[in-house]
Each structure stands twice: as C-alpha cells, then as structure tokens.
Write a protein that holds these residues in place. Structure first.
Motif, PDB file in Angstrom:
ATOM      1  N   TYR A 154       0.911  -1.244  -0.096  1.00  4.72           N
ATOM      2  CA  TYR A 154      -0.023  -0.118   0.135  1.00  4.72           C
ATOM      3  C   TYR A 154       0.855   1.146  -0.145  1.00  4.72           C
ATOM      4  O   TYR A 154       2.124   1.237   0.472  1.00  4.72           O
ATOM      5  CB  TYR A 154      -0.888   0.136   1.185  1.00  4.72           C
ATOM      6  CG  TYR A 154      -2.048  -0.868   1.111  1.00  4.72           C
ATOM      7  CD1 TYR A 154      -3.443  -0.264   0.406  1.00  4.72           C
ATOM      8  CD2 TYR A 154      -1.988  -2.107   1.711  1.00  4.72           C
ATOM      9  CE1 TYR A 154      -4.374  -0.946   0.534  1.00  4.72           C
ATOM     10  CE2 TYR A 154      -3.400  -2.850   1.228  1.00  4.72           C
ATOM     11  CZ  TYR A 154      -4.460  -2.439   0.889  1.00  4.72           C
ATOM     12  OH  TYR A 154      -5.683  -2.966   0.737  1.00  4.72           O
ATOM     13  N   ASP A 155       0.383   2.406  -0.709  1.00  8.61           N
ATOM     14  CA  ASP A 155       0.802   3.530  -0.508  1.00  8.61           C
ATOM     15  C   ASP A 155       0.690   4.391   0.822  1.00  8.61           C
ATOM     16  O   ASP A 155       1.633   5.064   1.228  1.00  8.61           O
ATOM     17  CB  ASP A 155       0.755   4.445  -1.668  1.00  8.61           C
ATOM     18  CG  ASP A 155       1.144   3.901  -2.987  1.00  8.61           C
ATOM     19  OD1 ASP A 155       2.204   3.485  -3.113  1.00  8.61           O
ATOM     20  OD2 ASP A 155       0.160   3.828  -4.018  1.00  8.61           O
ATOM     21  N   LEU A 156      -0.544   4.316   1.202  1.00  6.53           N
ATOM     22  CA  LEU A 156      -0.893   4.795   2.440  1.00  6.53           C
ATOM     23  C   LEU A 156      -2.000   4.074   3.320  1.00  6.53           C
ATOM     24  O   LEU A 156      -2.671   3.481   2.342  1.00  6.53           O
ATOM     25  CB  LEU A 156      -1.495   6.177   2.367  1.00  6.53           C
ATOM     26  CG  LEU A 156      -1.702   7.309   3.027  1.00  6.53           C
ATOM     27  CD1 LEU A 156      -1.785   8.728   2.493  1.00  6.53           C
ATOM     28  CD2 LEU A 156      -3.336   6.775   3.627  1.00  6.53           C
ATOM     29  N   ILE A 157      -1.961   3.897   4.385  1.00  7.90           N
ATOM     30  CA  ILE A 157      -2.972   3.326   5.185  1.00  7.90           C
ATOM     31  C   ILE A 157      -3.421   4.381   6.341  1.00  7.90           C
ATOM     32  O   ILE A 157      -2.714   4.787   7.084  1.00  7.90           O
ATOM     33  CB  ILE A 157      -2.399   1.897   6.021  1.00  7.90           C
ATOM     34  CG1 ILE A 157      -2.141   0.986   4.971  1.00  7.90           C
ATOM     35  CG2 ILE A 157      -3.540   1.537   6.940  1.00  7.90           C
ATOM     36  CD1 ILE A 157      -3.231   0.380   4.141  1.00  7.90           C
ATOM     37  N   SER A 158      -4.863   4.571   6.092  1.00  6.96           N
ATOM     38  CA  SER A 158      -5.496   5.507   7.064  1.00  6.96           C
ATOM     39  C   SER A 158      -6.037   4.844   8.270  1.00  6.96           C
ATOM     40  O   SER A 158      -6.661   3.816   7.996  1.00  6.96           O
ATOM     41  CB  SER A 158      -6.123   6.321   6.268  1.00  6.96           C
ATOM     42  OG  SER A 158      -6.862   7.385   7.278  1.00  6.96           O
ATOM     43  N   GLY A 159      -5.985   5.354   9.581  1.00  5.63           N
ATOM     44  CA  GLY A 159      -6.561   4.623  10.507  1.00  5.63           C
ATOM     45  C   GLY A 159      -8.022   5.129  10.658  1.00  5.63           C
ATOM     46  O   GLY A 159      -8.319   6.053  10.110  1.00  5.63           O
ATOM     47  N   TRP A 160      -8.717   4.187  11.014  1.00  5.24           N
ATOM     48  CA  TRP A 160     -10.304   4.360  11.283  1.00  5.24           C
ATOM     49  C   TRP A 160     -10.580   4.048  12.872  1.00  5.24           C
ATOM     50  O   TRP A 160     -10.826   2.922  12.942  1.00  5.24           O
ATOM     51  CB  TRP A 160     -11.014   3.362  10.227  1.00  5.24           C
ATOM     52  CG  TRP A 160     -12.564   3.603  10.455  1.00  5.24           C
ATOM     53  CD1 TRP A 160     -13.305   4.563  11.151  1.00  5.24           C
ATOM     54  CD2 TRP A 160     -13.659   2.650  10.130  1.00  5.24           C
ATOM     55  NE1 TRP A 160     -14.884   4.465  11.085  1.00  5.24           N
ATOM     56  CE2 TRP A 160     -14.984   3.089  10.487  1.00  5.24           C
ATOM     57  CE3 TRP A 160     -13.612   1.587   9.259  1.00  5.24           C
ATOM     58  CZ2 TRP A 160     -16.083   2.669  10.207  1.00  5.24           C
ATOM     59  CZ3 TRP A 160     -14.748   0.946   8.874  1.00  5.24           C
ATOM     60  CH2 TRP A 160     -15.983   1.581   9.198  1.00  5.24           C
ATOM     61  N   LYS A 161     -10.802   5.248  13.535  1.00  4.72           N
ATOM     62  CA  LYS A 161     -11.227   5.009  14.957  1.00  4.72           C
ATOM     63  C   LYS A 161     -12.783   4.717  14.928  1.00  4.72           C
ATOM     64  O   LYS A 161     -13.681   5.510  15.229  1.00  4.72           O
ATOM     65  CB  LYS A 161     -11.002   6.061  15.612  1.00  4.72           C
ATOM     66  CG  LYS A 161      -9.596   6.304  15.766  1.00  4.72           C
ATOM     67  CD  LYS A 161      -9.293   7.789  16.490  1.00  4.72           C
ATOM     68  CE  LYS A 161      -7.756   7.892  16.335  1.00  4.72           C
ATOM     69  NZ  LYS A 161      -7.376   9.310  16.955  1.00  4.72           N
ATOM     70  N   LYS A 162     -13.186   3.312  14.746  1.00 10.87           N
ATOM     71  CA  LYS A 162     -14.487   2.942  14.429  1.00 10.87           C
ATOM     72  C   LYS A 162     -15.420   3.081  16.061  1.00 10.87           C
ATOM     73  O   LYS A 162     -16.637   3.740  15.773  1.00 10.87           O
ATOM     74  CB  LYS A 162     -14.594   1.466  14.119  1.00 10.87           C
ATOM     75  CG  LYS A 162     -16.083   1.119  13.544  1.00 10.87           C
ATOM     76  CD  LYS A 162     -15.851  -0.065  12.895  1.00 10.87           C
ATOM     77  CE  LYS A 162     -17.429  -0.621  12.492  1.00 10.87           C
ATOM     78  NZ  LYS A 162     -17.382  -2.033  11.632  1.00 10.87           N
ATOM     79  N   LYS A 163     -14.673   2.991  17.050  1.00  9.10           N
ATOM     80  CA  LYS A 163     -15.407   3.031  18.185  1.00  9.10           C
ATOM     81  C   LYS A 163     -14.349   4.202  18.914  1.00  9.10           C
ATOM     82  O   LYS A 163     -13.395   4.024  19.085  1.00  9.10           O
ATOM     83  CB  LYS A 163     -15.277   1.926  19.146  1.00  9.10           C
ATOM     84  CG  LYS A 163     -15.706   1.920  20.373  1.00  9.10           C
ATOM     85  CD  LYS A 163     -15.812   0.696  21.173  1.00  9.10           C
ATOM     86  CE  LYS A 163     -16.435   0.662  22.675  1.00  9.10           C
ATOM     87  NZ  LYS A 163     -16.374  -0.596  23.338  1.00  9.10           N
ATOM     88  N   ARG A 164     -15.220   5.019  19.095  1.00  6.96           N
ATOM     89  CA  ARG A 164     -14.602   6.133  19.641  1.00  6.96           C
ATOM     90  C   ARG A 164     -14.974   6.755  21.237  1.00  6.96           C
ATOM     91  O   ARG A 164     -16.005   6.261  21.504  1.00  6.96           O
ATOM     92  CB  ARG A 164     -14.856   7.620  18.963  1.00  6.96           C
ATOM     93  CG  ARG A 164     -14.425   7.603  17.166  1.00  6.96           C
ATOM     94  CD  ARG A 164     -14.847   8.810  16.750  1.00  6.96           C
ATOM     95  NE  ARG A 164     -13.912   9.976  17.214  1.00  6.96           N
ATOM     96  CZ  ARG A 164     -12.605  10.322  16.691  1.00  6.96           C
ATOM     97  NH1 ARG A 164     -12.319   9.564  15.659  1.00  6.96           N
ATOM     98  NH2 ARG A 164     -12.210  11.368  17.091  1.00  6.96           N
TER      99      ARG A 164
END
Length: 318
Positions: free
Chosen positions: A114-124
């Motif tokens: 991957y060139d870039l992986i973005s985090g996803w804070k699904k539970k905040r």
C-alpha cells in the motif's frame, strides 16, 4: 531504517515519557530499526524540556521545535522532511493513538504494497455531540468530494511509504486531507485499517468545534486544487472569457438597438440610461478580472519556490 514515527504535539508534557516508552517497547519487541521524530508546535509547558531529556538518553529520538505555534499541518510537513524510515507512521501525542497498531500498519505498507494506510477509529471515546456527529458529517462530505472511500479522514494514526511523504506538501490546515493530496500526486493504492481509539488520559483537547468549520472550508479548497491547482487558467480563464463574451454581446445588442432607433427616428433613452448597458459593462469587467486572476495564478505556480511557512527554533539529534 524501517520506521519513522512522526509525532506533532502542543503542550503534552504529561504524556510524552509514557508515549515514548510505549513506542520503544513495541519497536524493540518487533526488532524494528526506528526513529521517533517529535515536532513541538510552540508548546508553552515543559514538553520541550522532556523531549530534550529523551533525545539525550536515546539517539533514536529526534526533535524539532517551532518558534511559535504554526499548526498541525506545518508540524507534519517538518516531520516528513526529516523522516528517513522506509515507512512513516504519524500519530498524536495524547495517548489516544495506540502504538500497538504500528507492526500491522508497517506490514500493510511493506507486504501488501500500500502507498498509504489511514486509521479508522470506528469506536470512539469522544463527546458524541461536539465530536462524533460533526466528524461523521465531515467524513461523509469528504468522501463525496474527494472520491476516496475512507471513513475517518481526520484520524492522526496513518502509515505511508517514505516516497509519499516526500511528495506531498502539507500546509494551511490540510493535514486532514493528506490521503487526497497523496491521490493527487499519483499514489492510488490507499487503504484503511480499523484502529483502537483510547480515551484521553491527560490534559484537554487542543481542537474546538471551529476545526469542523475550517475542515469544510479546506474541503472546498482541496476540491478546487485537485482539479485546477496546477492549471488555474483553465478555471478562471474559462469563466472570464465567457463573461467577457457575454458582456460584449450585450453591449453590441444595446448599441444595435440604439442605432436602429436613431436611423428610424424612434424615440429612445440614452445608452447610459439602459440597465443592460451596466450589466454588459459589469460582465466585461468581471470577465477581464477573472482572466487576470487565472494569468496571475499561472505565474505564481511557475515561480513557486516551495517556501516553508514555519520557522524552526532548534533541533535535537538532527
């Protein structure tokens, strides 16, 4: 070097030692060669003193201190400039990003290419009214505008190939849109990973509700720049030409009608008393101004020297 961890911060004295120890534990247990780059964005507490002590004890700790507070985008840009790892990880300094995510993020970049992986804070663990709901609206608008199907554009925990961070130029408040900037530079393999979000342990958030207003304004800017940032004349020149032609056509029509009435002895008002005359004149002036705006935009792009919009006060281990 395997990994560079870039950490922008502002007044996070309570969390810095704990954050570094946590990162070091993860890196050493996975046998990574690493560096930790702190960017002090004008802190007024003891953050810089703690960073100095860390850098004296650990050669892998590098740091930049800004003259004053310039913003997260400028801090990230400075960190990207000095990062030397094959994979660059960005994370916030408030302990809400979990360093345990680093090995998997690294593998997604290296092994999955991957060139870039973005985090996803699904539970905040943020306030629902002031953060969660505005964040959902903001991310929905960002997806619709950018075409990138990411659920959490604003997550600070991201992983990049080194060539990605060297290619993007982050300024203003564009840190929210680094995936969009990367896409505009031709890096299209962009993914997302669900990451753990932790409640803030120390201090208070440095961002207010105004960040979402600024975010939407930046979204409009990045949408325009993605289409016309390298060719402003295509936008301003087109609309300027259309308005100038429209104004000229209306002025020609007003003149023809006036001449027709004069030659046929038909009573008529003065040209300057005809409202269409002023509409035509306004259109021609606006068209000329838009065309000049496009021309000046082209000149600015050609003469742009990639000037940095921040001043570094001092460095450690750099």
């Amino acid at each position: 070097m395997d990994i560079s961890v870039v950490i922008p911060l502002l007044n996070e004295e309570e969390s810095l030692q704990e954050l570094y120890d946590w990162i070091a534990k993860v890196m050493q247990s996975n046998q990574f060669l690493y560096e930790v780059v702190f960017i002090d964005d004008g802190s007024t507490d003891k953050s810089w003193d703690i960073i100095q002590e860390l850098s004296k004890k650990h050669n892998e700790v590098k740091a930049i201190r800004f003259q004053r507070n310039y913003g997260k985008s400028q801090a990230l840009d400075a960190g990207f400039h000095v990062a030397s790892g094959n994979v660059v990880i960005t994370m916030d300094a408030d302990l809400q990003d979990n360093p345990e995510e680093i090995p998997e993020l690294y593998n997604l970049i290296i092994k999955e290419d991957y060139d870039l992986i973005s985090g996803w804070k699904k539970k905040r663990y943020d306030n629902v009214i002031t953060k969660n709901i505005p964040s959902k609206l903001f991310n929905w608008a960002a997806r619709k505008t950018s075409g990138l199907q990411l659920n959490d554009f604003n997550c600070g925990l991201k992983a990049y190939k080194n060539e990605v961070v060297k290619a993007v130029k982050v300024s203003g408040e564009m840190h929210r849109y680094i995936p969009v900037l990367a896409k505009n530079e031709g890096f299209t393999k962009i993914g997302e990973k669900i990451v753990q979000h932790q409640a803030r342990k120390y201090g208070v958030t440095k961002f207010g509700i105004d960040r979402f207003v600024n975010g939407f304004l930046d979204l409009i800017t990045i949408s325009f720049l993605s289409k016309f940032g390298k060719r402003p004349m295509h936008f301003f020149g087109l609309w300027g030409t259309l308005m100038f032609i429209s104004g000229t056509t209306m002025a020609f029509y007003v003149g023809i009608v006036k001449l027709y009435r004069v030659f046929n002895n038909i009573p008529s008002i003065l040209v300057t008393q005809n409202p269409w005359f002023y509409i035509a004149l306004t259109s021609m002036i606006l068209g000329t101004l838009l065309f000049l705006a496009g021309f000046l935009g082209e000149l600015i792009i050609k003469s742009n020297s990639q000037q940095k919009h921040y001043k570094i006060k001092e460095k450690q281990n750099l």
